[in-house]
Design a protein around this motif. Structure first.
Motif, PDB file in Angstrom:
ATOM      1  N   THR A 117     -22.432  -0.904   1.769  1.00  0.00           N
ATOM      2  CA  THR A 117     -23.689  -1.650   1.779  1.00  0.00           C
ATOM      3  C   THR A 117     -24.856  -0.757   2.189  1.00  0.00           C
ATOM      4  N   VAL A 118     -24.663   0.025   3.240  1.00  0.00           N
ATOM      5  CA  VAL A 118     -25.730   0.928   3.699  1.00  0.00           C
ATOM      6  C   VAL A 118     -26.067   1.954   2.615  1.00  0.00           C
ATOM      7  N   ALA A 119     -25.039   2.537   1.993  1.00  0.00           N
ATOM      8  CA  ALA A 119     -25.284   3.546   0.962  1.00  0.00           C
ATOM      9  C   ALA A 119     -26.001   2.943  -0.242  1.00  0.00           C
ATOM     10  N   GLY A 120     -25.543   1.777  -0.686  1.00  0.00           N
ATOM     11  CA  GLY A 120     -26.152   1.156  -1.858  1.00  0.00           C
ATOM     12  C   GLY A 120     -27.571   0.695  -1.621  1.00  0.00           C
ATOM     13  N   TYR A 121     -27.867   0.200  -0.429  1.00  0.00           N
ATOM     14  CA  TYR A 121     -29.211  -0.315  -0.152  1.00  0.00           C
ATOM     15  C   TYR A 121     -30.194   0.812   0.159  1.00  0.00           C
ATOM     16  N   ALA A 122     -29.719   1.845   0.834  1.00  0.00           N
ATOM     17  CA  ALA A 122     -30.614   2.953   1.176  1.00  0.00           C
ATOM     18  C   ALA A 122     -31.019   3.738  -0.063  1.00  0.00           C
ATOM     19  N   GLY A 123     -30.046   4.041  -0.938  1.00  0.00           N
ATOM     20  CA  GLY A 123     -30.353   4.779  -2.147  1.00  0.00           C
ATOM     21  C   GLY A 123     -30.825   6.195  -1.857  1.00  0.00           C
ATOM     22  N   GLY A 124     -31.285   6.874  -2.898  1.00  0.00           N
ATOM     23  CA  GLY A 124     -31.862   8.206  -2.738  1.00  0.00           C
ATOM     24  C   GLY A 124     -30.919   9.219  -2.134  1.00  0.00           C
ATOM     25  N   ARG A 125     -31.465  10.064  -1.264  1.00  0.00           N
ATOM     26  CA  ARG A 125     -30.679  11.140  -0.664  1.00  0.00           C
ATOM     27  C   ARG A 125     -29.602  10.606   0.279  1.00  0.00           C
ATOM     28  N   VAL A 126     -29.928   9.527   0.987  1.00  0.00           N
ATOM     29  CA  VAL A 126     -28.936   8.947   1.902  1.00  0.00           C
ATOM     30  C   VAL A 126     -27.697   8.516   1.123  1.00  0.00           C
ATOM     31  N   ASP A 127     -27.916   7.829   0.010  1.00  0.00           N
ATOM     32  CA  ASP A 127     -26.800   7.388  -0.825  1.00  0.00           C
ATOM     33  C   ASP A 127     -26.030   8.587  -1.372  1.00  0.00           C
ATOM     34  N   ALA A 128     -26.754   9.612  -1.821  1.00  0.00           N
ATOM     35  CA  ALA A 128     -26.100  10.797  -2.394  1.00  0.00           C
ATOM     36  C   ALA A 128     -25.211  11.482  -1.367  1.00  0.00           C
ATOM     37  N   VAL A 129     -25.729  11.659  -0.163  1.00  0.00           N
ATOM     38  CA  VAL A 129     -24.951  12.326   0.890  1.00  0.00           C
ATOM     39  C   VAL A 129     -23.734  11.499   1.272  1.00  0.00           C
ATOM     40  N   MET A 130     -23.935  10.190   1.462  1.00  0.00           N
ATOM     41  CA  MET A 130     -22.823   9.325   1.880  1.00  0.00           C
ATOM     42  C   MET A 130     -21.725   9.280   0.827  1.00  0.00           C
ATOM     43  N   MET A 131     -22.094   9.223  -0.436  1.00  0.00           N
ATOM     44  CA  MET A 131     -21.077   9.140  -1.491  1.00  0.00           C
ATOM     45  C   MET A 131     -20.415  10.488  -1.746  1.00  0.00           C
ATOM     46  N   ARG A 132     -21.129  11.581  -1.514  1.00  0.00           N
ATOM     47  CA  ARG A 132     -20.466  12.892  -1.628  1.00  0.00           C
ATOM     48  C   ARG A 132     -19.408  13.042  -0.545  1.00  0.00           C
ATOM     49  N   LEU A 133     -19.686  12.466   0.633  1.00  0.00           N
ATOM     50  CA  LEU A 133     -18.686  12.473   1.698  1.00  0.00           C
ATOM     51  C   LEU A 133     -17.449  11.687   1.276  1.00  0.00           C
ATOM     52  N   VAL A 134     -17.669  10.571   0.603  1.00  0.00           N
ATOM     53  CA  VAL A 134     -16.540   9.789   0.088  1.00  0.00           C
ATOM     54  C   VAL A 134     -15.743  10.604  -0.918  1.00  0.00           C
ATOM     55  N   ASP A 135     -16.433  11.325  -1.798  1.00  0.00           N
ATOM     56  CA  ASP A 135     -15.742  12.160  -2.789  1.00  0.00           C
ATOM     57  C   ASP A 135     -14.896  13.235  -2.106  1.00  0.00           C
ATOM     58  N   ILE A 136     -15.442  13.827  -1.046  1.00  0.00           N
ATOM     59  CA  ILE A 136     -14.690  14.857  -0.313  1.00  0.00           C
ATOM     60  C   ILE A 136     -13.442  14.248   0.324  1.00  0.00           C
ATOM     61  N   LEU A 137     -13.602  13.079   0.936  1.00  0.00           N
ATOM     62  CA  LEU A 137     -12.467  12.422   1.584  1.00  0.00           C
ATOM     63  C   LEU A 137     -11.405  12.022   0.570  1.00  0.00           C
ATOM     64  N   TYR A 138     -11.850  11.651  -0.645  1.00  0.00           N
ATOM     65  CA  TYR A 138     -10.890  11.316  -1.705  1.00  0.00           C
ATOM     66  C   TYR A 138     -10.003  12.508  -2.049  1.00  0.00           C
ATOM     67  N   ALA A 139     -10.565  13.706  -1.935  1.00  0.00           N
ATOM     68  CA  ALA A 139      -9.821  14.910  -2.321  1.00  0.00           C
ATOM     69  C   ALA A 139      -8.809  15.340  -1.269  1.00  0.00           C
ATOM     70  N   LEU A 140      -8.909  14.807  -0.059  1.00  0.00           N
ATOM     71  CA  LEU A 140      -7.991  15.199   1.007  1.00  0.00           C
ATOM     72  C   LEU A 140      -6.639  14.502   0.846  1.00  0.00           C
ATOM     73  N   PRO A 141      -5.563  15.193   1.180  1.00  0.00           N
ATOM     74  CA  PRO A 141      -4.221  14.582   1.122  1.00  0.00           C
ATOM     75  C   PRO A 141      -4.011  13.638   2.315  1.00  0.00           C
ATOM     76  N   PHE A 142      -4.349  12.358   2.139  1.00  0.00           N
ATOM     77  CA  PHE A 142      -4.350  11.455   3.280  1.00  0.00           C
ATOM     78  C   PHE A 142      -2.955  11.148   3.792  1.00  0.00           C
ATOM     79  N   MET A 143      -1.938  11.314   2.959  1.00  0.00           N
ATOM     80  CA  MET A 143      -0.583  11.109   3.457  1.00  0.00           C
ATOM     81  C   MET A 143      -0.269  12.139   4.548  1.00  0.00           C
ATOM     82  N   ILE A 144      -0.705  13.364   4.316  1.00  0.00           N
ATOM     83  CA  ILE A 144      -0.512  14.396   5.341  1.00  0.00           C
ATOM     84  C   ILE A 144      -1.323  14.068   6.590  1.00  0.00           C
ATOM     85  N   PHE A 145      -2.533  13.510   6.392  1.00  0.00           N
ATOM     86  CA  PHE A 145      -3.381  13.115   7.518  1.00  0.00           C
ATOM     87  C   PHE A 145      -2.681  12.069   8.383  1.00  0.00           C
ATOM     88  N   ILE A 146      -2.082  11.068   7.750  1.00  0.00           N
ATOM     89  CA  ILE A 146      -1.378  10.021   8.498  1.00  0.00           C
ATOM     90  C   ILE A 146      -0.163  10.595   9.211  1.00  0.00           C
TER      91      ILE A 146
END
Length: 297
Positions: A117-146
């Motif tokens: 909600t924050v990313a979608g409503y803020a838009g602009g650079r805030v949205d870009a930074v927040m969603m790039r963080l999501v993309d980075i987290l998607y690339a991590l092997p979360f099974m190993i993290f757990i």
């Protein structure tokens, strides 16, 4: 010429109208598979809550002389290698498996909805930074993290809830962000801005409530995913540990002895499979019922 009573009746019907949720419930009731899934989940949740009072045997009651016995009138689903009643262990296992599913999904729901909600409503650079963080987290092997969390901090059931929830929020955030991006251009949001409402008030009162439809649907589809993840971790020996039990742990024990005692694998596997099917049926039904395009048909 219309009579006064006819006019009053038409006015009453117009005033009653219908709401999105009422209309969705009407469509959901027509979906027999979704109602079946809802009924199964209500039944399983009731059994899980009442297990301490309705279980046929004690949780750790053993009969070493009996050992692993096949299903009988005394033990409907048989016993394990320690002579413990399988029906009782499956009932107690449902408490842990369902708790993991609901609580971990709740954690993912809380993080994902707020973040998206924050990313979608803020838009602009805030949205870009927040969603790039999501993309980075998607690339991590979360099974190993757990696995690392469980190894470093110990096999704690609360940590398991939080760890699984913390890796399941990414898709939720993306879904909510897309919904909010389309909602922030609507007239009711512009009206709220013109009234001088703060951003957090608009998010809390206007944006989040209007994303509940897709969120509810995705939630019903996340619960089985979380339960499968817990079952997989328990199968690897990294989830719930004895004397506690879950369906994943019972399946793990069943695999080790499936050739000699197949009922130790069949019945926990059936319990997990039926639950996953029920949740998927319910999720599909909710998706159809809450689809705005369906209301126009």
């Amino acid at each position: 010429m219309m009579s006064d009573s006819t006019v009053i009746t038409d006015l009453n019907e117009a005033e009653e109208g219908t709401s999105l949720w009422k209309d969705a419930w009407i469509r959901l009731r027509k979906n027999h598979l979704a109602l079946f899934g809802l009924g199964v989940m209500l039944f399983l949740c009731t059994i899980a809550l009442l297990t301490p009072w309705i279980a046929p045997y004690g949780y750790e009651t053993q009969n070493l002389q009996l050992g692993a016995a096949p299903p009988s009138w005394e033990h409907w689903l048989g016993t394990d290698i320690f002579g413990r009643d399988m029906l009782t262990r499956i009932m107690y296992g449902s408490r842990v498996s369902l708790a993991v599913g609901f609580i971990a999904t709740g954690v993912a729901l809380l993080i994902g909805v707020l973040y998206g909600t924050v990313a979608g409503y803020a838009g602009g650079r805030v949205d870009a930074v927040m969603m790039r963080l999501v993309d980075i987290l998607y690339a991590l092997p979360f099974m190993i993290f757990i696995v690392l969390l469980m190894v470093v901090f110990g096999r704690n059931i609360l940590l398991l809830f939080l760890a699984i929830g913390a890796v399941e929020w990414l898709t939720m955030a993306r879904i909510v962000r897309g919904q909010v991006q389309s909602l922030r251009r609507q007239e009711f949001v512009e009206a709220a801005i013109s009234l001088g409402l703060s951003r957090w008030t608009i998010i809390r009162r206007h944006l989040i409530p209007n994303t509940l439809g897709p969120v509810i649907v995705y939630t019903t589809l996340t619960i089985p995913s979380v339960m499968l993840l817990e079952a997989f971790l328990s199968f690897l020996g990294l989830g719930i540990q004895p004397p506690q039990s879950s369906w994943g742990l019972l399946i793990s024990y069943g695999v080790e002895t499936m050739e000699e005692y197949p009922w130790l694998l069949i019945f926990p596997g059936l319990a997990l499979s039926i639950t996953l099917f029920a949740l998927n049926f319910l999720g599909d039904g909710l998706r159809d019922a809450l689809d705005p395009k369906a209301s126009k048909d």
